[in-house]
Design a protein around this motif. Structure first.
Motif, short mmCIF file in Angstrom:
data_model
loop_
_atom_site.label_atom_id
_atom_site.label_comp_id
_atom_site.label_asym_id
_atom_site.label_seq_id
_atom_site.Cartn_x
_atom_site.Cartn_y
_atom_site.Cartn_z
N VAL A 71 -9.59 16.46 -5.05
CA VAL A 71 -8.21 16.08 -5.36
C VAL A 71 -8.08 14.56 -5.37
O VAL A 71 -7.41 13.98 -6.24
N GLN A 72 -8.71 13.89 -4.42
CA GLN A 72 -8.67 12.42 -4.40
C GLN A 72 -9.29 11.84 -5.67
O GLN A 72 -8.77 10.87 -6.25
N ASP A 73 -10.40 12.43 -6.11
CA ASP A 73 -11.05 11.97 -7.33
C ASP A 73 -10.11 12.10 -8.52
O ASP A 73 -10.04 11.22 -9.37
N ARG A 74 -9.36 13.21 -8.58
CA ARG A 74 -8.42 13.40 -9.67
C ARG A 74 -7.28 12.39 -9.63
O ARG A 74 -6.81 11.91 -10.65
N ARG A 75 -6.82 12.07 -8.42
CA ARG A 75 -5.78 11.04 -8.30
C ARG A 75 -6.29 9.68 -8.78
O ARG A 75 -5.58 8.95 -9.47
N LEU A 76 -7.53 9.38 -8.45
CA LEU A 76 -8.13 8.12 -8.91
C LEU A 76 -8.26 8.09 -10.43
O LEU A 76 -8.01 7.07 -11.07
N GLY B 74 2.24 0.34 -23.88
CA GLY B 74 1.74 1.14 -22.77
C GLY B 74 2.49 0.88 -21.48
O GLY B 74 3.54 0.22 -21.46
N SER B 75 1.95 1.38 -20.38
CA SER B 75 2.59 1.26 -19.08
C SER B 75 2.67 -0.21 -18.65
O SER B 75 1.79 -1.01 -18.92
N THR B 76 3.76 -0.55 -17.97
CA THR B 76 3.92 -1.89 -17.40
C THR B 76 3.81 -1.85 -15.87
O THR B 76 4.12 -2.83 -15.20
N ALA B 77 3.38 -0.73 -15.34
CA ALA B 77 3.27 -0.56 -13.89
C ALA B 77 2.25 -1.54 -13.30
O ALA B 77 1.21 -1.81 -13.90
N THR B 78 2.56 -2.07 -12.14
CA THR B 78 1.61 -2.94 -11.44
C THR B 78 0.59 -2.08 -10.70
O THR B 78 0.78 -0.86 -10.53
N ILE B 79 -0.46 -2.71 -10.22
CA ILE B 79 -1.46 -1.99 -9.44
C ILE B 79 -0.83 -1.40 -8.18
O ILE B 79 -1.13 -0.27 -7.78
N ALA B 80 0.10 -2.15 -7.58
CA ALA B 80 0.80 -1.64 -6.39
C ALA B 80 1.63 -0.41 -6.74
O ALA B 80 1.67 0.57 -5.97
N ASP B 81 2.30 -0.45 -7.89
CA ASP B 81 3.09 0.71 -8.32
C ASP B 81 2.21 1.94 -8.49
O ASP B 81 2.56 3.05 -8.07
N GLU C 69 0.96 3.42 -5.20
CA GLU C 69 2.01 4.19 -4.53
C GLU C 69 2.27 5.51 -5.24
O GLU C 69 2.41 6.56 -4.59
N THR C 70 2.31 5.49 -6.56
CA THR C 70 2.57 6.71 -7.33
C THR C 70 1.56 7.80 -7.02
O THR C 70 1.91 8.98 -6.92
N TYR C 71 0.30 7.42 -6.84
CA TYR C 71 -0.74 8.42 -6.63
C TYR C 71 -1.14 8.59 -5.17
O TYR C 71 -2.20 9.13 -4.86
N PHE D 164 -1.72 6.51 -2.47
CA PHE D 164 -2.62 5.69 -1.67
C PHE D 164 -1.80 4.79 -0.75
O PHE D 164 -0.76 4.26 -1.15
N SER D 165 -2.23 4.62 0.47
CA SER D 165 -1.42 3.98 1.51
C SER D 165 -1.15 2.50 1.26
O SER D 165 -0.15 1.97 1.74
N SER D 166 -2.04 1.85 0.52
CA SER D 166 -1.86 0.43 0.24
C SER D 166 -2.71 0.06 -0.97
O SER D 166 -3.58 0.82 -1.41
N VAL D 167 -2.46 -1.13 -1.50
CA VAL D 167 -3.26 -1.62 -2.63
C VAL D 167 -4.72 -1.77 -2.20
O VAL D 167 -5.65 -1.43 -2.95
N SER D 168 -4.94 -2.29 -1.00
CA SER D 168 -6.32 -2.49 -0.54
C SER D 168 -7.04 -1.15 -0.38
O SER D 168 -8.23 -1.03 -0.72
N HIS D 169 -6.34 -0.15 0.15
CA HIS D 169 -6.94 1.19 0.29
C HIS D 169 -7.28 1.76 -1.08
O HIS D 169 -8.38 2.28 -1.31
N PHE D 170 -6.34 1.68 -2.01
CA PHE D 170 -6.56 2.15 -3.37
C PHE D 170 -7.73 1.41 -4.02
O PHE D 170 -8.63 2.03 -4.61
#
Length: 350
Positions: free
Chosen positions: A261-266, A281-288, A291-293, A295-301
């Motif tokens: 499941v984690q692999d699919r979220r990635l 296309g999408s304008t979402a930031t890496i932080a966005d 969070e959407t998928y 992950f607890s933080s940008v560094s964790h993701f």
């Protein structure tokens, strides 16, 4: 109902003046094409046929002398992940993630599509099997398998070629379940050929494992597409209609259900990152996206993303688009093969 599809074409510059440009565009997220002499560009041809099935793709192709590479840029924009088992009728030299490779005509070769590779082919006369990582025996994804070339004078190498050729020649006539069983048998032979131990599971157990995985992939894809990321083992087992023990056994060789499941979220996150570079296309930031998928933080993701794909979220690249080439109107459609395999890897075709 069968989900198998057939692709087939025979094109040259004699009937399609921009055949070479279409070939480059269609191949861009699969392999980067280079080293094509001017004479071969002017007289370019490509003959390809392939069966696209729920387990991957099996096909054959012919073309001019060329170099096929999956370098860092290709890996950053490509959604392909799995193995390519190939047999070429001409000699090949190359490099697979620092490993020098020389293959005589007819050698059985293995490529891990998530790792860098470069292959110089005297000509393309190829029989190829492509299988996503989650349907590949884990032993075949190990680092020392990438770039493996088994000489054609080994009897078991000839057996692999014979199996691939029979499956390819009979692909349109075989029901999906029989073609699937044939591919699984081929994987078993390849593992024995390379010295890996492989337990011979009975047909019913193998079929059940694949059925569970595909049903799980369907559920996970639907949930993630609806931005529902809280996916539990209980919900998966209930959807598929199996016990939790059966569910866990189906993913034993994939690192477990949670890892799947984690692999699919990635993978979903990577698709959104790719779209950020495309027009409209999408304008979402890496932080966005993190969070959407879930992950607890940008560094964790970022840490999990780089461990999975080998590069950071900020390095993801967009698909290659060649101005003036509309693939939907053309006869050379390697892009359909790439999309099919990418969808399998993401669960979208399950």
């Amino acid at each position: 109902m069968s989900k198998t599809r057939i692709l087939s074409w025979s094109v040259s510059t004699a009937d399609t003046p921009d055949a070479f440009e279409r070939y480059l565009t269609g191949m861009a997220d699969f392999y980067e094409v280079s080293g094509v002499a001017e004479r071969d560009r002017l007289n370019f041809f490509n003959e390809s046929s392939g069966v696209l099935a729920p387990w991957g793709s099996l096909g054959a192709g012919r073309s001019v002398r060329q170099t096929l590479s999956r370098g860092p840029a290709t890996l950053r924009r490509s959604e392909l992940d799995g193995i390519n088992v190939l047999i070429n009728g001409a000699a090949m030299v190359g490099d697979c993630d620092g490993r020098s490779v020389r293959a005589a005509p007819g050698s059985v070769q293995v490529r891990n599509l998530s790792r860098p590779s470069t292959s110089r082919l005297d000509r393309v006369d190829i029989l190829t099997l492509l299988i996503p990582a989650d349907q590949t025996p884990p032993a075949l994804l190990e680092a020392d398998m990438h770039g493996l070339a088994i000489p054609p004078d080994q009897p078991t190498a000839r057996l692999v070629e014979s199996l691939m050729r029979v499956l390819w020649e009979q692909a349109e006539a075989l029901p999906d379940d029989q073609l699937d069983a044939g591919v699984q048998a081929l994987m078993m032979v390849l593992m024995r050929l390379t010295g890996r131990e492989a337990s011979v599971a009975d047909v019913e157990t193998t079929a059940l494992r694949h059925a569970v995985r595909r049903a799980v992939a369907q559920y996970v894809e639907a949930e993630l597409s609806a931005d529902r990321i809280d996916i539990t083992a209980e919900a998966l087992a209930g959807y598929v209609g199996v016990s939790r023990a059966t569910l866990y056994r189906a993913f034993d060789d994939q690192g477990g259900v949670a890892r799947y499941v984690q692999d699919r979220r990635l993978r979903h996150a990577r698709s959104v990152l790719r779209r950020r570079h495309q027009g409209g296309g999408s304008t979402a930031t890496i932080a966005d996206i993190a969070e959407t998928y879930g992950f607890s933080s940008v560094s964790h993701f970022s840490r999990l993303f780089k461990a999975r794909f080998g590069y950071s979220p900020s390095e993801v690249e967009a698909p290659v688009v060649t101005p003036g080439v509309a693939m939907s109107e053309g006869p050379i459609r390697h892009d359909l093969l790439v999309s099919w395999l990418a969808d399998l890897a993401s669960g979208r075709s399950s």
